[in-house]
Design an enzyme around this catalytic site. Structure first.
Site, PDB file in Angstrom:
ATOM      1  N   LYS A   1     -16.068  15.152  11.965  1.00 41.72           N
ATOM      2  CA  LYS A   1     -16.978  15.141  13.111  1.00 41.72           C
ATOM      3  C   LYS A   1     -17.122  16.554  13.634  1.00 41.72           C
ATOM      4  CE  LYS A   1     -17.896  10.833  15.121  1.00 41.72           C
ATOM      5  NZ  LYS A   1     -17.618   9.887  16.176  1.00 41.72           N
TER       6      LYS A   1
ATOM      7  N   GLU B   1      -5.497  -4.842  -0.513  1.00 41.64           N
ATOM      8  CA  GLU B   1      -5.767  -6.048   0.280  1.00 41.64           C
ATOM      9  C   GLU B   1      -6.809  -6.965  -0.360  1.00 41.64           C
ATOM     10  OE1 GLU B   1      -5.525  -2.973   1.199  1.00 41.64           O
ATOM     11  OE2 GLU B   1      -4.733  -2.715   3.218  1.00 41.64           O
TER      12      GLU B   1
ATOM     13  N   TRP C   1     -21.717  13.794  12.300  1.00 42.79           N
ATOM     14  CA  TRP C   1     -20.847  13.290  11.287  1.00 42.79           C
ATOM     15  C   TRP C   1     -21.216  13.875   9.911  1.00 42.79           C
ATOM     16  CZ3 TRP C   1     -22.293  10.029   7.314  1.00 42.79           C
ATOM     17  CH2 TRP C   1     -21.243   9.346   6.687  1.00 42.79           C
TER      18      TRP C   1
ATOM     19  N   THR D   1       0.865  -1.180   0.000  1.00 39.20           N
ATOM     20  CA  THR D   1       0.000   0.000   0.000  1.00 39.20           C
ATOM     21  C   THR D   1       0.906   1.237   0.000  1.00 39.20           C
ATOM     22  OG1 THR D   1      -0.065   0.108   2.392  1.00 39.20           O
ATOM     23  CG2 THR D   1      -1.756  -1.212   1.349  1.00 39.20           C
TER      24      THR D   1
HETATM   25  P1  ADP Z   1      -3.465   3.052  -1.292  1.00 40.04           P
HETATM   26  O1  ADP Z   1      -3.893   3.065   0.150  1.00 40.04           O
HETATM   27  O2  ADP Z   1      -2.116   2.542  -1.536  1.00 40.04           O
HETATM   28  O3  ADP Z   1      -3.855   4.252  -2.072  1.00 40.04           O
HETATM   29  P2  ADP Z   1      -5.493   1.182  -2.063  1.00 40.04           P
HETATM   30  O4  ADP Z   1      -5.818   1.113  -3.494  1.00 40.04           O
HETATM   31  O5  ADP Z   1      -5.289  -0.072  -1.362  1.00 40.04           O
HETATM   32  O6  ADP Z   1      -4.233   1.948  -2.014  1.00 40.04           O
HETATM   33  O7  ADP Z   1      -6.572   2.056  -1.327  1.00 40.04           O
HETATM   34  C1  ADP Z   1      -7.790   1.483  -1.009  1.00 40.04           C
HETATM   35  C2  ADP Z   1      -8.738   2.529  -0.498  1.00 40.04           C
HETATM   36  O8  ADP Z   1      -9.077   3.445  -1.535  1.00 40.04           O
HETATM   37  C3  ADP Z   1     -10.064   1.979  -0.045  1.00 40.04           C
HETATM   38  O9  ADP Z   1     -10.014   1.476   1.265  1.00 40.04           O
HETATM   39  C4  ADP Z   1     -10.952   3.196  -0.160  1.00 40.04           C
HETATM   40  O10 ADP Z   1     -10.830   4.051   0.964  1.00 40.04           O
HETATM   41  C5  ADP Z   1     -10.408   3.907  -1.351  1.00 40.04           C
HETATM   42  N1  ADP Z   1     -11.214   3.586  -2.526  1.00 40.04           N
HETATM   43  C6  ADP Z   1     -10.936   2.698  -3.492  1.00 40.04           C
HETATM   44  N2  ADP Z   1     -11.903   2.698  -4.429  1.00 40.04           N
HETATM   45  C7  ADP Z   1     -12.824   3.600  -4.035  1.00 40.04           C
HETATM   46  C8  ADP Z   1     -14.068   4.047  -4.564  1.00 40.04           C
HETATM   47  N3  ADP Z   1     -14.540   3.587  -5.702  1.00 40.04           N
HETATM   48  N4  ADP Z   1     -14.748   4.974  -3.857  1.00 40.04           N
HETATM   49  C9  ADP Z   1     -14.282   5.471  -2.693  1.00 40.04           C
HETATM   50  N5  ADP Z   1     -13.116   5.094  -2.157  1.00 40.04           N
HETATM   51  C10 ADP Z   1     -12.392   4.170  -2.813  1.00 40.04           C
END
Ligand code: ADP
Length: 539
Positions: A437, A328, A442, A184
């Site tokens: 918040k 993940e 929220w 990540t």
């Molecule tokens: P990094 O943290 O390395 O940028 P990730 O691709 O693993 O990589 O990030 C995943 C996160 O990205 C998700 O937990 C979410 O918060 C956000 N995310 C991914 N796709 C979407 C989406 N379509 N809409 C909103 N949030 C998203």
């Protein structure tokens, strides 16, 4: 006796071999770092992949299960590395070229990479930290020559693969063995790694192909980098279907992409919202650009603005398929597609569905829970943390003690807060750490961003919570205005007023030239928040 051949392993080479056998003439087009365009086909590339696999073993001494780093754009050699490592039981460790140097050092050492393959135009970036890598024995420059590059033990890719005979038989890879390490982007602390296995990637590929419009007649262009979450699996999916693959190289500018869409007749592409926002801007200014071959843009990584889905549908007849996933989850986990009974709905009602993150792809299970871990109803009202499980969801972070907090009773805690509609569509309202918040109540930053980006004079908008004396936190919006257009703070507040609860209205709208982005092209709210933390208190 088992009832079925349950011990037949789910290994990627089974899918690969069939694709090459059935579709040897399917094309691969690759834009190289120097801008030249290279054309080839699956049959020819198969020979190169087999020689690369042999060279990993005999020339570079990477044993079965050894890690091979890649520091590269989306191009043919990177594609060859994906398949040569997978088929031969090595591990492709894709290194995000946008990581900070110390993060790069951390993940290379953590993954114990033995060699690193690097694109010629990226050598300078990696050379700065090359001496901090503990386990790397050699660097392979992805081109014809390694002359003049300031790297220890540098070899040219083409020299390397010309020295050996092709690997004729793939080893018996175990389905639980890793084929890729993906880390990540590590916005807090060191990046965490996930080891994708043959089984997880095989099932991810098949399940997503059951949903995504990719056939052998398609031409797939992944904009999402191969150095991030396996380009969302698109090069694997495209290969398995025998589709044409177009790899764009380093020029990911809207003009560069649109030119490729036109010249190669691309039919489906995938990338984060900022990519498609940029392409939208470009197409709006260039009505003559012909992207009629494109049917779908898969879009995810962060929330997709409703206005963008609408624009592509109305103006270019392109379906934006909203996807959600995480490193993940291998990574694609939900896709927003209309059910048959929705096909006849009015467009605005369809948009209500298409703007959600969609339904889980077959094989994954989801639920939402409150802070005490109790399941919440899927009624489109209740919101809580999204939990997910299934055969391509990580069970742990690779070799990392920080695992425990993210995995609970066989579920992955996503850290995303969402609702689930009665029809089964996930609607993310925030990342838990981005929730605003205000006075204990929220406010959804994603909803506010979505409404702001629906304003015709707004290109990009992000909303973060900043310190406030009375309410602890209040929302402040950061907006990039469309070039050549005048839009004011009060106009945007008036735009929001009928659309959101009164107390959600941002205390300030601040115009900026560009929203800081993370290494994966997402709005970097942490940076914005840090910079503007006291913008309300110091007024
Ligand atoms: P990094 O943290 O390395 O940028 P990730 O691709 O693993 O990589 O990030 C995943 C996160 O990205 C998700 O937990 C979410 O918060 C956000 N995310 C991914 N796709 C979407 C989406 N379509 N809409 C909103 N949030 C998203």
């Amino acid at each position: 006796m088992p009832h079925m051949m349950d011990d037949f392993p789910l290994r990627m080479s089974t899918l690969y071999d069939q694709a090459v056998r059935l579709y040897p003439r399917s094309e691969i087009v690759s834009v190289e770092s120097d801008g030249s365009v290279f054309r080839t086909d699956y049959g020819t590339v198969d020979g190169r992949i087999r020689r690369l696999a042999a060279a990993l073993e005999s020339e570079l001494g990477v044993p079965y299960g050894g890690a091979v780093g890649t520091f590269a754009w989306n191009n043919l050699r990177h594609h060859e590395l994906y398949w040569a490592t997978a088929n031969s039981g090595r591990i492709c460790h894709t290194l995000n070229i946008r990581l900070f140097p110390e993060q790069l050092t951390y993940i290379v050492n953590h993954g114990e990479d033995q060699v690193i393959f690097v694109d010629p135009d990226l050598v300078d970036l990696i050379a700065q930290v090359a001496d901090t890598f503990d386990t790397v024995r050699a660097f392979v420059v992805m081109g014809d020559s390694a002359q003049g590059f300031d790297l220890p033990n540098a070899i040219a890719y083409e020299d390397l693969i010309s020295r050996v005979d092709p690997m004729s038989e793939w080893p018996d890879v175990g389905e639980g063995d890793p084929l890729m390490y993906c880390y990540t982007s590590g916005t807090t602390g060191n990046s965490k790694g996930v080891a994708y296995t043959h089984r997880s990637t095989y099932l991810h590929t098949i399940s997503n192909l059951a949903n995504l419009p990719i056939s052998a007649s398609d031409n797939v262009l992944p904009v999402v980098p191969m150095f991030h979450a396996s380009a969302w699996g698109f090069t694997f999916m495209a290969t398995v279907r025998g589709a044409k693959i177009t790899l764009p190289g380093p020029d990911l500018s809207p003009q560069g992409l649109v030119n490729l869409f036109e010249s190669e007749s691309v039919t489906i592409s995938a990338g984060v919202p900022t990519v498609w926002i940029g392409v939208q801007e470009y197409l709006a200014k260039h009505p003559e650009a012909d992207v009629s071959s494109i049917r779908s843009f898969v879009c995810g990584g962060s929330a997709v603005p409703r206005a963008m889905i609408d624009w592509y549908h109305q103006n270019r007849d392109i379906t934006v398929i909203h996807a959600w996933g995480m490193t993940e989850t291998n990574p694609v986990a939900t896709l927003s597609l209309l059910k048959p009974e929705m096909q006849s709905w009015a467009w605005e009602d369809q948009l209500d569905v298409l703007e959600t993150q969609g339904t889980p792809v077959p094989g994954l299970e989801i639920k939402i829970v409150d802070e005490a871990g109790n399941s919440l109803p899927h009624d489109g009202e209740a919101f809580g943390e999204l939990l997910i499980r299934g055969p391509w969801v990580a069970a742990e972070y690779y070799n990392d003690p920080r695992t425990a907090a993210s995995f609970q009773d066989g579920w992955l805690r996503t850290g995303d807060v969402c609702k689930i509609t009665p029809e089964g569509y996930v609607k993310i309202t925030d990342r838990a750490k981005d929730v605003i918040k205000s006075g204990g109540e929220w406010i959804s930053s994603l909803d506010l961003e979505n409404e702001l980006m629906a304003h015709p004079d707004v290109v990009e908008a992000t909303v973060v919570g900043v310190n406030h004396e009375k309410w602890q936190e209040r929302p402040v919006a950061f907006v990039v205005a469309r070039q050549g257009r005048e839009v004011t703070e009060s106009q945007l507040i008036e735009h929001l007023r009928p659309r959101v609860a009164k107390w959600w209205l941002p205390d300030r709208v601040i115009f900026i030239d560009e929203i800081p982005k993370t290494g994966t092209g997402k709005f970097d709210k942490k940076v914005v928040r840090e910079r503007y933390m006291n913008v309300l208190t110091s007024d």
